[in-house]
Scaffold this motif. Sequence first.
Motif, PDB file in Angstrom:
ATOM      1  N   THR A  25       0.828  -1.206   0.000  1.00 18.65           N
ATOM      2  CA  THR A  25       0.000   0.000   0.000  1.00 18.65           C
ATOM      3  C   THR A  25       0.860   1.253   0.000  1.00 18.65           C
ATOM      4  O   THR A  25       0.588   2.219  -0.726  1.00 18.65           O
ATOM      5  N   LEU A  26       1.897   1.248   0.827  1.00 11.34           N
ATOM      6  CA  LEU A  26       2.794   2.399   0.884  1.00 11.34           C
ATOM      7  C   LEU A  26       3.493   2.620  -0.439  1.00 11.34           C
ATOM      8  O   LEU A  26       3.584   3.755  -0.942  1.00 11.34           O
ATOM      9  N   HIS A  27       3.984   1.548  -1.050  1.00  8.80           N
ATOM     10  CA  HIS A  27       4.683   1.656  -2.330  1.00  8.80           C
ATOM     11  C   HIS A  27       3.741   2.133  -3.434  1.00  8.80           C
ATOM     12  O   HIS A  27       4.089   3.003  -4.247  1.00  8.80           O
ATOM     13  N   ARG A  28       2.537   1.572  -3.460  1.00 12.69           N
ATOM     14  CA  ARG A  28       1.590   1.938  -4.516  1.00 12.69           C
ATOM     15  C   ARG A  28       1.152   3.390  -4.388  1.00 12.69           C
ATOM     16  O   ARG A  28       0.886   4.063  -5.393  1.00 12.69           O
ATOM     17  N   THR A  29       1.098   3.897  -3.160  1.00 14.71           N
ATOM     18  CA  THR A  29       0.661   5.271  -2.939  1.00 14.71           C
ATOM     19  C   THR A  29       1.781   6.272  -3.194  1.00 14.71           C
ATOM     20  O   THR A  29       1.578   7.290  -3.862  1.00 14.71           O
ATOM     21  N   VAL A  30       2.973   5.994  -2.664  1.00 11.51           N
ATOM     22  CA  VAL A  30       4.065   6.964  -2.722  1.00 11.51           C
ATOM     23  C   VAL A  30       4.841   6.882  -4.029  1.00 11.51           C
ATOM     24  O   VAL A  30       5.118   7.897  -4.671  1.00 11.51           O
ATOM     25  N   VAL A  31       5.198   5.667  -4.423  1.00  6.30           N
ATOM     26  CA  VAL A  31       6.065   5.500  -5.591  1.00  6.30           C
ATOM     27  C   VAL A  31       5.266   5.529  -6.889  1.00  6.30           C
ATOM     28  O   VAL A  31       5.642   6.205  -7.846  1.00  6.30           O
ATOM     29  N   ARG A  32       4.152   4.799  -6.914  1.00  2.00           N
ATOM     30  CA  ARG A  32       3.376   4.697  -8.155  1.00  2.00           C
ATOM     31  C   ARG A  32       2.241   5.725  -8.233  1.00  2.00           C
ATOM     32  O   ARG A  32       1.568   5.824  -9.255  1.00  2.00           O
ATOM     33  N   HIS A  33       1.996   6.447  -7.138  1.00  2.00           N
ATOM     34  CA  HIS A  33       0.991   7.514  -7.106  1.00  2.00           C
ATOM     35  C   HIS A  33      -0.402   7.005  -7.482  1.00  2.00           C
ATOM     36  O   HIS A  33      -1.170   7.698  -8.154  1.00  2.00           O
ATOM     37  N   LYS A  34      -0.745   5.811  -7.032  1.00  3.40           N
ATOM     38  CA  LYS A  34      -2.057   5.235  -7.264  1.00  3.40           C
ATOM     39  C   LYS A  34      -2.962   5.547  -6.076  1.00  3.40           C
ATOM     40  O   LYS A  34      -2.518   5.637  -4.942  1.00  3.40           O
ATOM     41  N   THR A  35      -4.241   5.690  -6.357  1.00  4.30           N
ATOM     42  CA  THR A  35      -5.208   6.024  -5.299  1.00  4.30           C
ATOM     43  C   THR A  35      -6.305   4.968  -5.171  1.00  4.30           C
ATOM     44  O   THR A  35      -7.361   5.237  -4.602  1.00  4.30           O
ATOM     45  N   ASP A  36      -6.039   3.779  -5.673  1.00  7.18           N
ATOM     46  CA  ASP A  36      -7.070   2.739  -5.687  1.00  7.18           C
ATOM     47  C   ASP A  36      -6.844   1.659  -4.640  1.00  7.18           C
ATOM     48  O   ASP A  36      -7.424   0.575  -4.731  1.00  7.18           O
ATOM     49  N   VAL A  37      -6.009   1.942  -3.627  1.00  9.52           N
ATOM     50  CA  VAL A  37      -5.634   0.891  -2.686  1.00  9.52           C
ATOM     51  C   VAL A  37      -6.822   0.398  -1.866  1.00  9.52           C
ATOM     52  O   VAL A  37      -6.881  -0.785  -1.501  1.00  9.52           O
ATOM     53  N   GLU A  38      -7.782   1.277  -1.577  1.00 10.32           N
ATOM     54  CA  GLU A  38      -8.934   0.836  -0.802  1.00 10.32           C
ATOM     55  C   GLU A  38      -9.765  -0.186  -1.561  1.00 10.32           C
ATOM     56  O   GLU A  38     -10.421  -1.042  -0.958  1.00 10.32           O
ATOM     57  N   ASP A  39      -9.735  -0.118  -2.882  1.00 10.69           N
ATOM     58  CA  ASP A  39     -10.475  -1.081  -3.695  1.00 10.69           C
ATOM     59  C   ASP A  39      -9.844  -2.466  -3.649  1.00 10.69           C
ATOM     60  O   ASP A  39     -10.471  -3.441  -4.083  1.00 10.69           O
TER      61      ASP A  39
END
Length: 312
Positions: free
Chosen positions: A98-112
Amino acid sequence: MAGTLSAHDRHVLTAVGAGASSLSFVGSSFIVLCYVLFKELRKFSFKLVFYLALSDMLCSFFNMVGDPSKGFFCFAQGYSTHFFCVASFLWTTTIAFTLHRTVVRHKTDVEDLEAMFHLYVWGTSLVMTVIRSFGNNHGHLGASCYTQTGRTGKAIHFITFYIPLWGAILYNGFTYFQVIRMLNNATRMAAGMSERAYQLDARADMKALNRWGYYPLILIGSFAFGTINRIHDFMEPDKIFWLSVLDVGTASLMGLFNSIAYGLNSSVRRAIYERLELFWPERFRRWLPNSSKYRNQQQESELVSLKIQDQQ
Protein backbone atom coordinates in the motif's frame (compact mmCIF):
# COMPACT_ATOMS: atom_id res chain seq x y z
CA MET A 1 11.18 -36.34 20.62
CA ALA A 2 12.91 -33.38 22.20
CA GLY A 3 16.52 -34.16 21.30
CA THR A 4 18.85 -33.32 24.14
CA LEU A 5 16.35 -31.09 25.94
CA SER A 6 15.54 -32.24 29.44
CA ALA A 7 12.19 -31.83 31.16
CA HIS A 8 13.59 -28.75 32.94
CA ASP A 9 14.73 -27.27 29.65
CA ARG A 10 11.27 -27.72 28.18
CA HIS A 11 9.70 -26.05 31.21
CA VAL A 12 12.07 -23.10 30.78
CA LEU A 13 11.15 -22.80 27.10
CA THR A 14 7.48 -22.97 28.00
CA ALA A 15 7.90 -20.13 30.51
CA VAL A 16 9.92 -18.00 28.06
CA GLY A 17 7.39 -18.51 25.28
CA ALA A 18 4.39 -17.84 27.50
CA GLY A 19 5.96 -14.73 29.03
CA ALA A 20 7.02 -13.21 25.71
CA SER A 21 3.69 -14.11 24.10
CA SER A 22 1.89 -12.39 26.97
CA LEU A 23 3.70 -9.15 26.18
CA SER A 24 2.81 -9.50 22.51
CA PHE A 25 -0.79 -10.27 23.39
CA VAL A 26 -1.05 -7.14 25.53
CA GLY A 27 0.59 -4.93 22.90
CA SER A 28 -1.48 -6.19 19.97
CA SER A 29 -4.69 -6.18 22.02
CA PHE A 30 -4.05 -2.53 22.85
CA ILE A 31 -3.88 -1.64 19.15
CA VAL A 32 -7.06 -3.62 18.45
CA LEU A 33 -8.80 -1.82 21.33
CA CYS A 34 -7.68 1.59 20.05
CA TYR A 35 -9.11 0.81 16.62
CA VAL A 36 -12.43 -0.25 18.12
CA LEU A 37 -12.74 2.71 20.51
CA PHE A 38 -11.40 5.61 18.43
CA LYS A 39 -13.49 6.29 15.33
CA GLU A 40 -10.92 8.70 13.91
CA LEU A 41 -8.49 5.79 13.51
CA ARG A 42 -10.82 3.80 11.27
CA LYS A 43 -9.13 4.77 8.03
CA PHE A 44 -8.01 2.26 5.46
CA SER A 45 -4.33 2.69 6.26
CA PHE A 46 -4.81 1.96 9.97
CA LYS A 47 -7.30 -0.79 9.16
CA LEU A 48 -4.38 -2.78 7.76
CA VAL A 49 -2.54 -2.23 11.04
CA PHE A 50 -5.67 -3.46 12.85
CA TYR A 51 -5.66 -6.70 10.85
CA LEU A 52 -1.96 -7.12 11.59
CA ALA A 53 -2.56 -6.58 15.31
CA LEU A 54 -5.52 -8.97 15.28
CA SER A 55 -3.38 -11.70 13.71
CA ASP A 56 -0.61 -11.03 16.24
CA MET A 57 -3.11 -11.14 19.10
CA LEU A 58 -4.47 -14.54 18.08
CA CYS A 59 -1.00 -15.92 17.33
CA SER A 60 0.16 -14.80 20.78
CA PHE A 61 -2.94 -16.23 22.43
CA PHE A 62 -2.31 -19.72 21.08
CA ASN A 63 1.35 -19.43 21.98
CA MET A 64 0.35 -18.58 25.55
CA VAL A 65 -1.51 -21.88 25.90
CA GLY A 66 1.88 -23.41 26.73
CA ASP A 67 2.59 -27.09 26.21
CA PRO A 68 -0.72 -28.95 25.99
CA SER A 69 -0.90 -32.70 26.04
CA LYS A 70 -1.00 -34.66 22.82
CA GLY A 71 -4.29 -34.98 21.04
CA PHE A 72 -6.85 -32.52 19.77
CA PHE A 73 -5.62 -29.53 21.80
CA CYS A 74 -2.06 -30.02 20.64
CA PHE A 75 -3.30 -30.29 17.06
CA ALA A 76 -5.47 -27.17 17.39
CA GLN A 77 -2.71 -25.10 18.99
CA GLY A 78 -0.03 -26.05 16.48
CA TYR A 79 -2.08 -25.29 13.39
CA SER A 80 -3.76 -22.18 14.81
CA THR A 81 -0.37 -20.73 15.74
CA HIS A 82 0.96 -21.50 12.27
CA PHE A 83 -2.07 -19.94 10.56
CA PHE A 84 -2.08 -16.64 12.45
CA CYS A 85 1.72 -16.21 12.48
CA VAL A 86 1.80 -16.61 8.70
CA ALA A 87 -1.09 -14.16 8.43
CA SER A 88 0.82 -11.68 10.59
CA PHE A 89 3.87 -11.36 8.37
CA LEU A 90 1.67 -11.42 5.25
CA TRP A 91 -0.23 -8.38 6.52
CA THR A 92 3.10 -6.54 6.75
CA THR A 93 3.52 -7.12 3.01
CA THR A 94 0.12 -5.55 2.32
CA ILE A 95 1.17 -2.50 4.32
CA ALA A 96 4.40 -2.27 2.34
CA PHE A 97 2.48 -2.75 -0.92
CA THR A 98 0.00 0.00 0.00
CA LEU A 99 2.79 2.40 0.88
CA HIS A 100 4.68 1.66 -2.33
CA ARG A 101 1.59 1.94 -4.52
CA THR A 102 0.66 5.27 -2.94
CA VAL A 103 4.06 6.96 -2.72
CA VAL A 104 6.07 5.50 -5.59
CA ARG A 105 3.38 4.70 -8.15
CA HIS A 106 0.99 7.51 -7.11
CA LYS A 107 -2.06 5.24 -7.26
CA THR A 108 -5.21 6.02 -5.30
CA ASP A 109 -7.07 2.74 -5.69
CA VAL A 110 -5.63 0.89 -2.69
CA GLU A 111 -8.93 0.84 -0.80
CA ASP A 112 -10.47 -1.08 -3.70
CA LEU A 113 -7.91 -3.83 -3.11
CA GLU A 114 -9.02 -4.67 0.44
CA ALA A 115 -10.93 -7.78 -0.64
CA MET A 116 -7.87 -8.98 -2.56
CA PHE A 117 -5.73 -8.39 0.53
CA HIS A 118 -8.02 -10.59 2.61
CA LEU A 119 -8.04 -13.31 -0.04
CA TYR A 120 -4.26 -13.15 -0.31
CA VAL A 121 -3.54 -13.18 3.44
CA TRP A 122 -6.13 -15.61 4.77
CA GLY A 123 -6.05 -17.81 1.67
CA THR A 124 -2.27 -18.14 1.66
CA SER A 125 -2.22 -18.76 5.42
CA LEU A 126 -4.81 -21.52 5.04
CA VAL A 127 -2.96 -23.17 2.15
CA MET A 128 0.35 -23.09 4.05
CA THR A 129 -1.35 -24.55 7.13
CA VAL A 130 -3.00 -27.36 5.16
CA ILE A 131 0.25 -28.24 3.37
CA ARG A 132 1.99 -28.33 6.73
CA SER A 133 -0.26 -31.23 7.77
CA PHE A 134 1.62 -33.49 5.37
CA GLY A 135 4.29 -35.48 7.16
CA ASN A 136 2.53 -34.59 10.40
CA ASN A 137 4.61 -35.70 13.38
CA HIS A 138 4.37 -33.09 16.12
CA GLY A 139 6.85 -32.67 18.89
CA HIS A 140 7.09 -30.38 21.88
CA LEU A 141 9.78 -27.75 21.54
CA GLY A 142 8.75 -26.62 24.99
CA ALA A 143 6.52 -23.66 24.30
CA SER A 144 3.88 -25.23 22.09
CA CYS A 145 2.98 -28.06 19.74
CA TYR A 146 4.16 -25.82 16.92
CA THR A 147 7.23 -27.78 15.84
CA GLN A 148 7.51 -31.12 14.08
CA THR A 149 10.04 -33.85 14.76
CA GLY A 150 9.88 -36.07 11.67
CA ARG A 151 12.39 -35.24 8.94
CA THR A 152 9.66 -34.81 6.34
CA GLY A 153 7.63 -32.72 8.77
CA LYS A 154 10.61 -30.47 9.49
CA ALA A 155 11.18 -29.89 5.78
CA ILE A 156 7.52 -29.09 5.16
CA HIS A 157 7.43 -26.77 8.19
CA PHE A 158 10.41 -24.88 6.80
CA ILE A 159 8.82 -24.67 3.34
CA THR A 160 5.42 -23.53 4.59
CA PHE A 161 6.66 -20.97 7.11
CA TYR A 162 10.26 -19.86 6.83
CA ILE A 163 10.48 -19.64 3.04
CA PRO A 164 7.35 -17.44 2.80
CA LEU A 165 8.65 -15.49 5.81
CA TRP A 166 11.96 -14.64 4.19
CA GLY A 167 10.15 -13.91 0.94
CA ALA A 168 8.09 -11.35 2.86
CA ILE A 169 11.25 -9.92 4.45
CA LEU A 170 12.92 -9.49 1.06
CA TYR A 171 9.78 -7.95 -0.45
CA ASN A 172 9.34 -5.53 2.45
CA GLY A 173 13.01 -4.55 2.37
CA PHE A 174 12.98 -3.91 -1.39
CA THR A 175 9.69 -2.01 -1.19
CA TYR A 176 10.76 0.24 1.68
CA PHE A 177 14.07 0.87 -0.06
CA GLN A 178 12.22 2.22 -3.08
CA VAL A 179 9.89 4.32 -0.92
CA ILE A 180 12.73 5.75 1.14
CA ARG A 181 14.77 6.51 -1.98
CA MET A 182 11.85 8.39 -3.53
CA LEU A 183 11.15 10.37 -0.37
CA ASN A 184 14.85 11.17 -0.05
CA ASN A 185 14.76 12.65 -3.53
CA ALA A 186 11.65 14.63 -2.62
CA THR A 187 13.31 15.84 0.58
CA ARG A 188 16.38 17.05 -1.29
CA MET A 189 14.15 18.92 -3.72
CA ALA A 190 12.21 20.47 -0.85
CA ALA A 191 15.45 21.54 0.84
CA GLY A 192 16.18 23.78 -2.12
CA MET A 193 12.85 25.55 -1.83
CA SER A 194 12.28 28.49 0.43
CA GLU A 195 8.58 27.88 1.00
CA ARG A 196 7.92 26.92 4.60
CA ALA A 197 5.23 24.41 3.63
CA TYR A 198 7.70 22.38 1.60
CA GLN A 199 10.20 22.43 4.44
CA LEU A 200 7.57 21.20 6.91
CA ASP A 201 6.65 18.37 4.54
CA ALA A 202 10.32 17.47 4.24
CA ARG A 203 10.73 17.22 8.00
CA ALA A 204 7.61 15.06 8.24
CA ASP A 205 8.97 12.79 5.53
CA MET A 206 12.30 12.45 7.35
CA LYS A 207 10.47 11.32 10.48
CA ALA A 208 8.67 8.73 8.37
CA LEU A 209 11.97 7.59 6.86
CA ASN A 210 13.44 6.95 10.29
CA ARG A 211 10.49 4.77 11.23
CA TRP A 212 10.02 2.85 7.98
CA GLY A 213 13.67 1.88 7.85
CA TYR A 214 13.16 -0.35 10.88
CA TYR A 215 10.07 -2.21 9.67
CA PRO A 216 11.88 -5.02 7.79
CA LEU A 217 14.19 -5.49 10.79
CA ILE A 218 11.26 -6.58 12.96
CA LEU A 219 10.75 -9.85 11.10
CA ILE A 220 14.50 -10.42 10.85
CA GLY A 221 14.98 -9.90 14.57
CA SER A 222 11.98 -12.06 15.42
CA PHE A 223 12.86 -15.06 13.28
CA ALA A 224 16.60 -15.03 12.59
CA PHE A 225 17.31 -17.35 15.53
CA GLY A 226 14.32 -19.50 14.60
CA THR A 227 15.62 -19.93 11.06
CA ILE A 228 19.08 -20.89 12.30
CA ASN A 229 17.54 -23.27 14.83
CA ARG A 230 15.39 -25.00 12.18
CA ILE A 231 18.36 -25.45 9.85
CA HIS A 232 20.47 -26.84 12.68
CA ASP A 233 17.62 -29.07 13.84
CA PHE A 234 17.23 -30.47 10.33
CA MET A 235 20.93 -31.29 10.07
CA GLU A 236 21.57 -32.31 13.68
CA PRO A 237 18.86 -33.89 15.90
CA ASP A 238 20.43 -32.69 19.17
CA LYS A 239 18.98 -29.31 20.07
CA ILE A 240 21.01 -26.37 21.38
CA PHE A 241 19.22 -25.08 24.45
CA TRP A 242 20.34 -21.44 24.33
CA LEU A 243 19.47 -21.25 20.62
CA SER A 244 16.03 -22.67 21.35
CA VAL A 245 15.53 -20.04 24.07
CA LEU A 246 16.42 -17.24 21.65
CA ASP A 247 14.22 -18.84 19.00
CA VAL A 248 11.15 -19.06 21.24
CA GLY A 249 11.70 -15.70 22.95
CA THR A 250 12.26 -13.52 19.88
CA ALA A 251 9.54 -15.19 17.79
CA SER A 252 7.02 -14.74 20.60
CA LEU A 253 7.84 -11.01 20.82
CA MET A 254 6.90 -10.32 17.20
CA GLY A 255 3.45 -9.05 18.18
CA LEU A 256 4.92 -6.60 20.68
CA PHE A 257 7.43 -5.29 18.13
CA ASN A 258 4.70 -4.86 15.50
CA SER A 259 2.37 -3.07 17.89
CA ILE A 260 5.07 -0.55 18.78
CA ALA A 261 6.39 0.02 15.26
CA TYR A 262 3.14 -0.04 13.28
CA GLY A 263 0.53 0.84 15.89
CA LEU A 264 1.89 3.51 18.22
CA ASN A 265 1.99 6.29 15.65
CA SER A 266 1.14 9.95 16.17
CA SER A 267 -2.55 9.44 15.36
CA VAL A 268 -2.93 6.84 18.12
CA ARG A 269 -1.00 8.94 20.63
CA ARG A 270 -3.07 12.00 19.76
CA ALA A 271 -6.33 10.09 20.26
CA ILE A 272 -5.15 8.79 23.64
CA TYR A 273 -4.01 12.21 24.89
CA GLU A 274 -7.28 13.82 23.81
CA ARG A 275 -9.26 11.25 25.82
CA LEU A 276 -6.99 11.66 28.80
CA GLU A 277 -7.52 15.42 28.74
CA LEU A 278 -11.28 14.88 28.84
CA PHE A 279 -11.32 12.54 31.83
CA TRP A 280 -8.06 13.24 33.65
CA PRO A 281 -8.46 15.50 36.72
CA GLU A 282 -7.27 19.07 36.13
CA ARG A 283 -4.66 18.97 38.88
CA PHE A 284 -2.99 15.92 37.31
CA ARG A 285 -2.88 17.19 33.73
CA ARG A 286 0.48 18.84 34.23
CA TRP A 287 1.94 15.33 34.41
CA LEU A 288 0.71 14.60 30.90
CA PRO A 289 2.86 15.41 27.86
CA ASN A 290 2.03 18.68 26.16
CA SER A 291 -0.87 17.37 24.12
CA SER A 292 -1.37 20.69 22.33
CA LYS A 293 1.52 19.78 20.07
CA TYR A 294 -0.44 16.75 18.93
CA ARG A 295 -3.40 18.93 18.05
CA ASN A 296 -1.37 21.60 16.31
CA GLN A 297 1.18 19.49 14.49
CA GLN A 298 0.55 18.43 10.93
CA GLN A 299 -1.59 15.30 10.76
CA GLU A 300 0.74 12.37 10.15
CA SER A 301 -0.66 9.41 8.30
CA GLU A 302 -0.42 5.93 9.75
CA LEU A 303 1.49 4.69 6.73
CA VAL A 304 2.62 7.68 4.71
CA SER A 305 2.86 11.41 5.25
CA LEU A 306 1.15 11.96 1.89
CA LYS A 307 -2.28 10.73 2.93
CA ILE A 308 -4.21 8.38 0.75
CA GLN A 309 -7.38 10.28 1.53
CA ASP A 310 -5.87 13.55 0.36
CA GLN A 311 -5.02 12.05 -3.00
CA GLN A 312 -8.52 10.84 -3.71
